[in-house]
Design a protein around this motif. Structure first.
Motif, PDB file in Angstrom:
ATOM      1  N   PRO A 142       0.779  -1.237   0.000  1.00  0.00           N
ATOM      2  CA  PRO A 142       0.000   0.000   0.000  1.00  0.00           C
ATOM      3  C   PRO A 142       0.822   1.305   0.000  1.00  0.00           C
ATOM      4  CG  PRO A 142      -0.850  -1.550   1.609  1.00  0.00           C
ATOM      5  CD  PRO A 142       0.419  -2.137   1.085  1.00  0.00           C
ATOM      6  N   VAL A 143       0.122   2.366  -0.402  1.00  0.00           N
ATOM      7  CA  VAL A 143       0.712   3.714  -0.453  1.00  0.00           C
ATOM      8  C   VAL A 143      -0.129   4.639   0.441  1.00  0.00           C
ATOM      9  CG1 VAL A 143       1.333   5.633  -1.971  1.00  0.00           C
ATOM     10  CG2 VAL A 143       1.350   3.293  -2.863  1.00  0.00           C
ATOM     11  N   TYR A 144       0.524   5.485   1.205  1.00  0.00           N
ATOM     12  CA  TYR A 144      -0.178   6.422   2.097  1.00  0.00           C
ATOM     13  C   TYR A 144       0.410   7.813   1.981  1.00  0.00           C
ATOM     14  CZ  TYR A 144      -1.920   2.160   4.201  1.00  0.00           C
ATOM     15  OH  TYR A 144      -2.513   0.944   4.389  1.00  0.00           O
ATOM     16  N   LEU A 145      -0.475   8.777   2.172  1.00  0.00           N
ATOM     17  CA  LEU A 145      -0.037  10.170   2.273  1.00  0.00           C
ATOM     18  C   LEU A 145      -0.269  10.583   3.724  1.00  0.00           C
ATOM     19  CD1 LEU A 145       0.679  12.184  -0.095  1.00  0.00           C
ATOM     20  CD2 LEU A 145      -1.596  13.115   0.243  1.00  0.00           C
ATOM     21  N   TYR A 146       0.620  11.360   4.281  1.00  0.00           N
ATOM     22  CA  TYR A 146       0.462  11.831   5.660  1.00  0.00           C
ATOM     23  C   TYR A 146       0.577  13.353   5.638  1.00  0.00           C
ATOM     24  CZ  TYR A 146       1.687   7.008   6.876  1.00  0.00           C
ATOM     25  OH  TYR A 146       1.728   5.645   6.970  1.00  0.00           O
ATOM     26  N   THR A 147      -0.373  13.997   6.304  1.00  0.00           N
ATOM     27  CA  THR A 147      -0.249  15.459   6.408  1.00  0.00           C
ATOM     28  C   THR A 147      -0.249  15.852   7.879  1.00  0.00           C
ATOM     29  OG1 THR A 147      -2.641  15.700   6.279  1.00  0.00           O
ATOM     30  CG2 THR A 147      -1.421  15.925   4.204  1.00  0.00           C
ATOM     31  N   TYR A 148       0.627  16.775   8.243  1.00  0.00           N
ATOM     32  CA  TYR A 148       0.732  17.231   9.640  1.00  0.00           C
ATOM     33  C   TYR A 148       0.774  18.753   9.669  1.00  0.00           C
ATOM     34  CZ  TYR A 148       2.167  12.384  10.264  1.00  0.00           C
ATOM     35  OH  TYR A 148       2.218  11.022  10.253  1.00  0.00           O
ATOM     36  N   GLU A 149       0.100  19.274  10.692  1.00  0.00           N
ATOM     37  CA  GLU A 149       0.072  20.731  10.820  1.00  0.00           C
ATOM     38  C   GLU A 149       1.152  21.229  11.765  1.00  0.00           C
ATOM     39  OE1 GLU A 149      -1.533  22.025   8.620  1.00  0.00           O
ATOM     40  OE2 GLU A 149      -2.722  20.264   8.109  1.00  0.00           O
ATOM     41  N   GLY A 150       1.632  20.335  12.631  1.00  0.00           N
ATOM     42  CA  GLY A 150       2.650  20.759  13.603  1.00  0.00           C
ATOM     43  C   GLY A 150       3.711  19.691  13.719  1.00  0.00           C
ATOM     44  N   SER A 151       4.098  19.414  14.998  1.00  0.00           N
ATOM     45  CA  SER A 151       5.092  18.350  15.206  1.00  0.00           C
ATOM     46  C   SER A 151       4.452  17.013  14.837  1.00  0.00           C
ATOM     47  CB  SER A 151       5.490  18.290  16.675  1.00  0.00           C
ATOM     48  OG  SER A 151       5.956  19.540  17.095  1.00  0.00           O
ATOM     49  N   TYR A 152       5.262  16.072  14.489  1.00  0.00           N
ATOM     50  CA  TYR A 152       4.708  14.735  14.213  1.00  0.00           C
ATOM     51  C   TYR A 152       5.689  13.649  14.634  1.00  0.00           C
ATOM     52  CZ  TYR A 152       7.505  14.736   9.894  1.00  0.00           C
ATOM     53  OH  TYR A 152       8.533  14.790   8.987  1.00  0.00           O
ATOM     54  N   LEU A 153       5.122  12.459  14.779  1.00  0.00           N
ATOM     55  CA  LEU A 153       5.902  11.308  15.238  1.00  0.00           C
ATOM     56  C   LEU A 153       6.543  10.678  14.006  1.00  0.00           C
ATOM     57  CD1 LEU A 153       6.380   9.753  17.894  1.00  0.00           C
ATOM     58  CD2 LEU A 153       4.437   8.306  17.284  1.00  0.00           C
ATOM     59  N   GLU A 154       7.854  10.730  13.979  1.00  0.00           N
ATOM     60  CA  GLU A 154       8.552  10.143  12.818  1.00  0.00           C
ATOM     61  C   GLU A 154       8.660   8.639  12.964  1.00  0.00           C
ATOM     62  OE1 GLU A 154      11.820  12.405  10.357  1.00  0.00           O
ATOM     63  OE2 GLU A 154      12.308  12.319  12.481  1.00  0.00           O
ATOM     64  N   ASP A 220       0.402  16.950  19.139  1.00  0.00           N
ATOM     65  CA  ASP A 220      -0.071  18.047  18.277  1.00  0.00           C
ATOM     66  C   ASP A 220      -1.364  17.712  17.527  1.00  0.00           C
ATOM     67  OD1 ASP A 220       1.199  20.380  18.602  1.00  0.00           O
ATOM     68  OD2 ASP A 220       2.552  20.194  16.876  1.00  0.00           O
ATOM     69  N   GLY A 221      -2.323  17.189  18.266  1.00  0.00           N
ATOM     70  CA  GLY A 221      -3.640  16.942  17.672  1.00  0.00           C
ATOM     71  C   GLY A 221      -3.759  15.643  16.885  1.00  0.00           C
ATOM     72  N   GLU A 222      -2.681  14.903  16.775  1.00  0.00           N
ATOM     73  CA  GLU A 222      -2.735  13.622  16.055  1.00  0.00           C
ATOM     74  C   GLU A 222      -2.672  12.475  17.053  1.00  0.00           C
ATOM     75  OE1 GLU A 222      -2.735  12.806  12.753  1.00  0.00           O
ATOM     76  OE2 GLU A 222      -2.721  14.875  12.010  1.00  0.00           O
ATOM     77  N   THR A 223      -3.331  11.356  16.747  1.00  0.00           N
ATOM     78  CA  THR A 223      -3.202  10.159  17.577  1.00  0.00           C
ATOM     79  C   THR A 223      -2.586   9.052  16.754  1.00  0.00           C
ATOM     80  OG1 THR A 223      -5.196  10.832  18.736  1.00  0.00           O
ATOM     81  CG2 THR A 223      -4.459   8.568  19.098  1.00  0.00           C
TER      82      THR A 223
END
Ligand code: GAL
Length: 767
Positions: A142-154, A220-223
């Motif tokens: 599979p292929v995924y796109l990820y969008t983040y507005e602030g910090s994110y978990l790498e 930052d708002g992501e789980t």
């Protein structure tokens, strides 16, 4: 936010720069995609090695601070273009590639072009030499796109030990700090910010009870969610221990190759393979030979408690070139990062399968593991006994079984393994390739060779486990396998049909009652119309055998020849037993005659041992029996070529209670049985699949191993057949996958199977 990008791609073979301005007229495809559909066998292995182009457009409502795109698996390398800009060249093969494309995306419509190159680049492991498997081509995971507005978990590494201690390494891009929420059975049991936590009264992860916890990380708002298990893995000279308990690892190697579709199957099919290994093949461990495999497969192994040994991509060859070696280091790093959160993973395979020693390379590989995961051991698979072992576990491919007389060499004959954990990582395989349509004796011997190896393995003090070669037949290069490009080394076929050996493995576990008669009960199926001992694989305590209504006897597992197996095969070597009813012969003489007749059934009258021949001769004289009388006695109690005896019934009993019963004899008719592994396909991140199986069985319900009947399989509605529509059984079995198409609302689809005088329609719901 995670956005799956798996439907509605454009695909064309080849690549030209002009495609960046105008993508040519193309085929619409969904991911996972196999660039070249292969024939079931006898395919052209150059057909899938080359360049292929994929294009996808997607809309973004706004531009986020960060946009990443992840390809979970592309064979082998690719150039990525976004909105006509070259983003970069990447190596994938068996590991994911995640790319920051923030500077290339725009609001509104975006266009990705992926130009893949699937040729076997000699500078990329596993290539450089001749490889006994094929890699295929395409964006096959599979292929995924990820969008983040602030910090994110790498990235995140969760270390959870059997005492309930949890350590978390979170790699955060940005300044925010994560908050952790720990869930057990869907209920939050703790919330904390520290990177270590002690769980009281922990529910450990074990084979019998593969209990998973969930860690939700808020940032930052992501789980972000990860499932994991608390367990301890130890491997030393005494064997393998899970949570301090000694476990003998019993397993098989798995290639990720499927019929026609090569490796490009989504979650359902990957998970079905994991369940097949555990429940149909009775394994408690699988080796992902010889490369990192799908995350869906590993997730299912976690869920059902099937332990995993993974492996870096390779096969015998070590490249001398700096780039080959750097690529191996890169792929090792990527594999460990991809797989280190799986509780089922008990050791990393950190040596090219069956390669020679290379101190410099393997020291470097070990250092990568030490940096990325100090909690798990590493193993290295070799095919010689005095290798330098830089890993924690010395794994050896033991192909010393040339007959049923010998299973494995003694582990004390592996000097290189001194002081290390030990594992037999392969056996059988090319020593005795066997098809599902081979004659009965070969299929039975194939199964017994696996039994012999496993028995020898389980009798060796200090051996952690044994995995045989292999679970499924697989596509390979022309120099290996049969001439048809299939290595028929599996205990199941390429299209997931169980050979006799599969039932042997299944009978070693106790999940479901197993009673499988590997032999045929018809003398004309054997050379010289003999009647060799019948072999039964069962996990019951004993088997009652009847002919007609008459009990022949109760047979026990053969502990004499297989003293170490949990459930040795049951060998029926007496076809007369309690049925012998010749009152004028004394009880003592009856025993000799029964012995003589049974021996003749196995080897022929002409081969009676001298002593037995003399005794039989004397008894013939004593009771005035001519040779014809003896021959008739044989026919009455055993079977002449062409004579029709009563059916046999086999009743498996456990604790004195019947658990299963089967019948066998000469076959009267054949009928078809068709099934789907699931009838409701749900498109989520990708399309879904169901496994269509067509089998021909006789009136006892036994597979017709010599049936090759033809079928036409038609599909209608939002589904497609992943293979050709004209198909035929091979050894009574045929398996093929059916995939869902994208739908707007729940829809009906159907599969129509047409054979000679046979038609059946199966309904599928697609949601
Ligand atoms: C081994 C090898 C496997 C497979 C097997 C066949 O040498 O590791 O990949 O080729 O032989 O038996």
């Amino acid at each position: 936010m995670r956005i799956p990008l798996n439907f509605d791609w454009d695909f064309v073979p080849g690549f030209e720069n002009a495609y960046l301005n105008k993508f040519p007229k193309s085929e619409k495809v969904d991911i996972p995609h196999n660039a070249v559909m292969l024939d079931y066998s006898y395919f052209d292995e150059s057909s899938y090695q080359g360049k292929f182009s994929y294009r996808k457009t997607f809309k973004l409502e706004k531009i986020s601070k960060t946009t990443l795109i992840e390809f979970e698996g592309i064979q082998v390398q690719f150039d990525l273009y976004l909105n006509q800009h070259f983003v970069g060249h990447y190596l994938s093969g068996y590991v994911p590639v995640k790319v920051d494309v923030s500077t290339f995306v725009k609001k509104g419509e975006n266009e990705i072009i992926v130009a893949i190159d699937s040729h076997e680049d000699p500078l990329v492991p596993p290539f450089g030499g001749e490889v006994d498997y094929i890699s295929g081509a395409g964006i096959y995971r599979p292929v995924y796109l990820y969008t983040y507005e602030g910090s994110y978990l790498e990235d995140q590494f969760i270390m959870a030990s059997g005492d309930g201690f949890l350590r978390i390494q979170s790699k955060v891009k940005g300044d925010a700090t994560p908050t952790y929420h720990l869930y057990d059975n869907g209920k939050e049991i703790a919330s904390f910010k520290e990177d270590a936590f002690q769980v009281e009264d922990v529910h450990p992860y074990s084979l019998e009870d593969p209990h998973l916890y969930e860690l939700r990380t808020e940032l930052d708002g992501e789980t972000y969610s990860h499932h994991f298990g608390f367990r301890d893995v130890k491997w030393d000279e005494k064997g393998f221990f899970l949570n301090g308990k000694k476990v003998f690892l019993r397993g098989l190697n798995r290639h990720q190759l499927y019929p026609y579709q090569v490796a490009a199957l989504p979650s359902s099919a990957q998970k079905e393979d994991a369940r097949f290994l555990k429940y149909e093949l009775g394994c408690n461990v699988v080796r992902t030979s010889h490369y990192p495999q799908s995350e869906d497969f590993l997730d299912e192994c976690d869920r059902i408690g099937l332990l995993v040994l993974d492996e870096i991509p390779g096969w015998q060859h070590i490249g001398e070139e700096k780039q080959w070696r750097d690529n191996l280091a890169y792929l090792t790093r990527a594999m460990i990062i991809k797989e280190r959160n799986h509780p089922s993973l008990i050791a990393y395979g950190l040596r090219i399968d069956e390669s020679g020693d290379d101190h410099e390379l393997y020291t470097r590989i070990q250092a990568i593991k030490a940096e990325l995961d100090p909690t798990r051991p590493s193993l290295g698979v070799r095919n010689f006994k005095d290798s330098e072992c830089l890993e924690d576990i010395y794994a050896y491919n033991d192909f010393s079984n040339e007959s049923l007389a010998h299973g494995l060499d003694d582990i004390s004959s592996w000097p290189g393994a001194k002081g290390k954990g030990k594992l037999v990582s392969e056996s059988n395989g090319h020593m005795f390739p066997t098809t599902i349509f081979d004659e009965t004796s070969r299929r039975v011997e194939h199964a017994l060779r696996h039994a012999k190896v496993l028995d020898d393995a389980m009798g060796q003090e200090g051996l952690g486990g044994a995995l045989s070669w292999c679970a499924f037949d697989y596509y390979t290069h022309k120099r290996f396998g049969s001439l048809d490009h299939i290595c028929r080394h599996g205990v199941a076929t390429l299209d997931r049909g169980k050979k006799a050996a599969a039932y042997f493995y299944q009978s070693q576990a106790d999940d479901v009652p197993v009673l499988y008669l590997a032999s045929s009960m018809q003398s004309s199926d054997y050379n010289a119309a003999l009647f060799p001992p019948a072999i039964i694989f069962t996990n019951a305590d004993e088997v009652d055998v009847y002919q007609g209504e008459n009990l022949i006897g109760t047979f026990l597992p053969d502990r004499k020849n297989y003293p170490h197996l949990p459930h040795p095969p049951v060998v029926i070597d007496d076809w007369i037993g309690k049925r012998f009813d010749e009152p004028k012969i004394s009880a003592k003489d009856q025993k000799t005659i029964i012995k003589g007749l049974n021996f003749s059934a196995q080897k022929g009258f002409n081969h009676l041992p001298f002593g037995l021949k003399i005794k039989m001769g004397l008894l013939m004289a004593k009771y005035h029996y001519s040779f014809t009388d003896v021959y008739n006695l044989y026919g009455k109690y055993i079977n002449h070529w062409g004579s029709q005896g009563d059916d046999f019934t086999f009743v498996a009993k456990k604790g004195g209670q019947e658990v299963r019963r089967i019948k066998s004899g000469s076959s009267l008719e054949g009928h078809y049985e068709v099934s789907l592994s699931q009838k409701r396909l749900v498109n989520k991140d990708t399309f879904d699949t169901t496994f269509l199986q067509i089998q021909k069985k006789d009136h006892y319900g036994r597979l017709c191993h010599h049936a090759f009947d033809a079928f036409e399989v038609e599909v209608s509605g939002p589904i497609r057949l992943l293979g050709p529509k004209y198909l035929h059984l091979e050894g009574g079995h045929l398996g093929i996958y059916v995939a869902s198409k994208e739908v707007k609302k729940e829809s009906r689809a159907s599969v129509i199977i047409k054979g000679n005088g046979f038609e059946e329609e199966l309904e599928i719901i697609v949601a």
